[in-house]
Design a protein around this motif. Structure first.
Motif, PDB file in Angstrom:
ATOM      1  N   HIS A  25     -29.628  23.558 -21.517  1.00 53.80           N
ATOM      2  CA  HIS A  25     -29.075  24.506 -22.593  1.00 53.80           C
ATOM      3  C   HIS A  25     -27.356  24.497 -22.823  1.00 53.80           C
ATOM      4  O   HIS A  25     -26.857  24.454 -23.944  1.00 53.80           O
ATOM      5  N   LEU A  26     -26.569  24.800 -21.578  1.00 51.43           N
ATOM      6  CA  LEU A  26     -25.095  24.519 -21.741  1.00 51.43           C
ATOM      7  C   LEU A  26     -24.778  23.153 -22.094  1.00 51.43           C
ATOM      8  O   LEU A  26     -23.859  23.159 -22.946  1.00 51.43           O
ATOM      9  N   ARG A  27     -25.435  22.014 -21.776  1.00 47.99           N
ATOM     10  CA  ARG A  27     -25.202  20.792 -22.230  1.00 47.99           C
ATOM     11  C   ARG A  27     -25.232  20.539 -23.641  1.00 47.99           C
ATOM     12  O   ARG A  27     -24.512  20.060 -24.522  1.00 47.99           O
ATOM     13  N   GLN A  28     -26.229  21.031 -24.200  1.00 51.13           N
ATOM     14  CA  GLN A  28     -26.729  21.019 -25.669  1.00 51.13           C
ATOM     15  C   GLN A  28     -25.868  21.845 -26.353  1.00 51.13           C
ATOM     16  O   GLN A  28     -25.385  21.574 -27.336  1.00 51.13           O
ATOM     17  N   ALA A  29     -25.589  23.197 -26.077  1.00 54.78           N
ATOM     18  CA  ALA A  29     -24.759  24.017 -26.730  1.00 54.78           C
ATOM     19  C   ALA A  29     -23.256  23.267 -26.818  1.00 54.78           C
ATOM     20  O   ALA A  29     -22.693  23.407 -27.879  1.00 54.78           O
ATOM     21  N   LYS A  30     -22.898  22.641 -25.761  1.00 52.24           N
ATOM     22  CA  LYS A  30     -21.573  22.118 -25.794  1.00 52.24           C
ATOM     23  C   LYS A  30     -21.521  20.893 -26.782  1.00 52.24           C
ATOM     24  O   LYS A  30     -20.327  20.759 -27.388  1.00 52.24           O
ATOM     25  N   MET A  31     -22.542  20.083 -27.118  1.00 51.75           N
ATOM     26  CA  MET A  31     -22.849  19.157 -27.865  1.00 51.75           C
ATOM     27  C   MET A  31     -22.626  19.668 -29.403  1.00 51.75           C
ATOM     28  O   MET A  31     -21.973  19.315 -30.356  1.00 51.75           O
ATOM     29  N   ILE A  32     -23.472  20.817 -29.657  1.00 47.71           N
ATOM     30  CA  ILE A  32     -23.205  21.520 -30.735  1.00 47.71           C
ATOM     31  C   ILE A  32     -22.088  21.976 -31.123  1.00 47.71           C
ATOM     32  O   ILE A  32     -21.664  21.825 -32.441  1.00 47.71           O
ATOM     33  N   GLN A  33     -21.512  22.668 -30.225  1.00 49.11           N
ATOM     34  CA  GLN A  33     -20.118  22.953 -30.530  1.00 49.11           C
ATOM     35  C   GLN A  33     -19.202  21.925 -30.907  1.00 49.11           C
ATOM     36  O   GLN A  33     -18.269  22.057 -31.806  1.00 49.11           O
ATOM     37  N   ALA A  34     -19.066  20.736 -30.124  1.00 47.68           N
ATOM     38  CA  ALA A  34     -18.216  19.667 -30.453  1.00 47.68           C
ATOM     39  C   ALA A  34     -18.538  19.037 -31.889  1.00 47.68           C
ATOM     40  O   ALA A  34     -17.430  18.723 -32.512  1.00 47.68           O
ATOM     41  N   GLU A  35     -19.949  18.974 -32.157  1.00 50.59           N
ATOM     42  CA  GLU A  35     -20.286  18.423 -33.529  1.00 50.59           C
ATOM     43  C   GLU A  35     -19.664  19.229 -34.795  1.00 50.59           C
ATOM     44  O   GLU A  35     -19.221  18.624 -35.605  1.00 50.59           O
ATOM     45  N   ILE A  36     -20.014  20.560 -34.621  1.00 53.56           N
ATOM     46  CA  ILE A  36     -19.509  21.538 -35.528  1.00 53.56           C
ATOM     47  C   ILE A  36     -17.984  21.742 -35.451  1.00 53.56           C
ATOM     48  O   ILE A  36     -17.267  21.593 -36.751  1.00 53.56           O
ATOM     49  N   ALA A  37     -17.499  21.564 -34.309  1.00 49.48           N
ATOM     50  CA  ALA A  37     -15.574  21.613 -34.480  1.00 49.48           C
ATOM     51  C   ALA A  37     -15.232  20.311 -35.113  1.00 49.48           C
ATOM     52  O   ALA A  37     -14.362  20.542 -35.665  1.00 49.48           O
ATOM     53  N   ASP A  38     -16.040  19.316 -34.745  1.00 51.40           N
ATOM     54  CA  ASP A  38     -15.382  18.098 -35.402  1.00 51.40           C
ATOM     55  C   ASP A  38     -15.567  18.105 -36.850  1.00 51.40           C
ATOM     56  O   ASP A  38     -14.806  17.644 -37.591  1.00 51.40           O
ATOM     57  N   ARG A  39     -16.791  18.405 -37.302  1.00 50.48           N
ATOM     58  CA  ARG A  39     -17.164  18.450 -38.811  1.00 50.48           C
ATOM     59  C   ARG A  39     -16.589  19.540 -39.630  1.00 50.48           C
ATOM     60  O   ARG A  39     -16.061  19.450 -40.644  1.00 50.48           O
ATOM     61  N   TRP A  40     -16.833  20.703 -39.050  1.00 53.52           N
ATOM     62  CA  TRP A  40     -16.134  21.873 -39.978  1.00 53.52           C
ATOM     63  C   TRP A  40     -14.800  22.479 -39.323  1.00 53.52           C
ATOM     64  O   TRP A  40     -14.480  23.528 -39.994  1.00 53.52           O
ATOM     65  N   GLN A  41     -14.393  22.097 -38.209  1.00 51.26           N
ATOM     66  CA  GLN A  41     -13.119  22.677 -37.736  1.00 51.26           C
ATOM     67  C   GLN A  41     -13.399  24.372 -37.378  1.00 51.26           C
ATOM     68  O   GLN A  41     -12.393  24.840 -37.488  1.00 51.26           O
ATOM     69  N   GLN A  42     -14.728  24.743 -36.680  1.00 56.81           N
ATOM     70  CA  GLN A  42     -14.898  25.873 -36.350  1.00 56.81           C
ATOM     71  C   GLN A  42     -15.178  25.720 -34.739  1.00 56.81           C
ATOM     72  O   GLN A  42     -16.087  25.380 -34.273  1.00 56.81           O
ATOM     73  N   GLU A  43     -14.020  26.017 -33.955  1.00 56.98           N
ATOM     74  CA  GLU A  43     -14.107  25.792 -32.645  1.00 56.98           C
ATOM     75  C   GLU A  43     -14.876  26.659 -31.662  1.00 56.98           C
ATOM     76  O   GLU A  43     -15.580  26.292 -30.700  1.00 56.98           O
ATOM     77  N   THR A  44     -15.193  27.915 -32.258  1.00 53.46           N
ATOM     78  CA  THR A  44     -16.089  28.957 -31.478  1.00 53.46           C
ATOM     79  C   THR A  44     -17.383  29.298 -32.214  1.00 53.46           C
ATOM     80  O   THR A  44     -17.362  29.384 -33.386  1.00 53.46           O
ATOM     81  N   PRO A  45     -18.298  29.713 -31.533  1.00 56.46           N
ATOM     82  CA  PRO A  45     -19.552  30.185 -32.097  1.00 56.46           C
ATOM     83  C   PRO A  45     -19.171  31.410 -33.010  1.00 56.46           C
ATOM     84  O   PRO A  45     -20.140  31.591 -33.803  1.00 56.46           O
ATOM     85  N   TRP A  46     -18.318  32.198 -32.696  1.00 53.28           N
ATOM     86  CA  TRP A  46     -18.098  33.474 -33.490  1.00 53.28           C
ATOM     87  C   TRP A  46     -17.786  33.019 -35.124  1.00 53.28           C
ATOM     88  O   TRP A  46     -17.975  33.960 -35.767  1.00 53.28           O
ATOM     89  N   ALA A  47     -17.281  32.014 -35.206  1.00 51.13           N
ATOM     90  CA  ALA A  47     -16.732  31.517 -36.448  1.00 51.13           C
ATOM     91  C   ALA A  47     -17.905  30.777 -37.281  1.00 51.13           C
ATOM     92  O   ALA A  47     -17.813  30.397 -38.434  1.00 51.13           O
ATOM     93  N   TRP A  48     -18.981  30.529 -36.464  1.00 50.84           N
ATOM     94  CA  TRP A  48     -20.209  29.594 -37.305  1.00 50.84           C
ATOM     95  C   TRP A  48     -20.760  30.617 -38.286  1.00 50.84           C
ATOM     96  O   TRP A  48     -21.040  31.672 -38.088  1.00 50.84           O
ATOM     97  N   GLN A  49     -21.259  29.835 -39.099  1.00 48.19           N
ATOM     98  CA  GLN A  49     -22.521  30.352 -39.808  1.00 48.19           C
ATOM     99  C   GLN A  49     -23.608  29.718 -39.897  1.00 48.19           C
ATOM    100  O   GLN A  49     -23.668  28.461 -39.284  1.00 48.19           O
ATOM    101  N   ARG A  50     -24.672  30.154 -40.518  1.00 44.47           N
ATOM    102  CA  ARG A  50     -25.989  29.466 -40.248  1.00 44.47           C
ATOM    103  C   ARG A  50     -25.909  28.019 -40.944  1.00 44.47           C
ATOM    104  O   ARG A  50     -26.666  27.133 -40.373  1.00 44.47           O
TER     105      ARG A  50
END
Length: 90
Positions: A25-50
Motif C-alpha cells: 500500500h505504501l509503495r502504491q500510494a507513493k506511485m500514485i502521489q508521484a504521478e499526480i504530482a508530475d501531471r497535476w502539480q498537486q504534491e500532497t493528498p490533501w490537495a487532490w480531487q477525485r
C-alpha cells in the motif's frame, strides 16, 4: 525550505494487515502521489480531487491487469478513508 511529504506518516492511521500488505500500500500510494504530482502539480493528498485519482486509474493503469488495478483500488480506498472523502472506484 519545504519538507518532503511523508506518505508513511499520512497513512499510518489506516494501514492494517501484514507487513507485506502495508508495504505494498505504501509503495502504491507513493506511485500514485508521484504521478499526480508530475501531471497535476498537486504534491500532497490533501490537495487532490477525485478527478486526479480517477485520472491515475484511467491513464496510468489502463493497460494493466485486472489484478493490478484491484490492488491499486484498495490503496485508493485507504487514501480516501484517510482523507475522509466519499470517493468510490470500480
Amino acid at each position: 525550505m519545504n519538507k518532503a511529504f511523508n506518505m508513511e506518516v499520512f497513512l499510518a492511521g489506516v494501514l492494517t494487515g501484514s507487513h507485506a500488505t502495508r508495504h505494498r500500500h505504501l509503495r502504491q500510494a507513493k506511485m500514485i502521489q508521484a504521478e499526480i504530482a508530475d501531471r497535476w502539480q498537486q504534491e500532497t493528498p490533501w490537495a487532490w480531487q477525485r478527478k486526479h485519482v480517477a485520472w491515475f486509474l484511467e491513464h496510468h493503469l489502463g493497460r494493466r491487469s485486472e489484478a493490478t488495478r484491484y490492488y491499486y483500488i484498495l490503496t485508493m480506498r485507504l487514501l480516501a478513508r484517510r482523507l475522509e472523502k466519499p470517493w468510490k472506484f470500480n
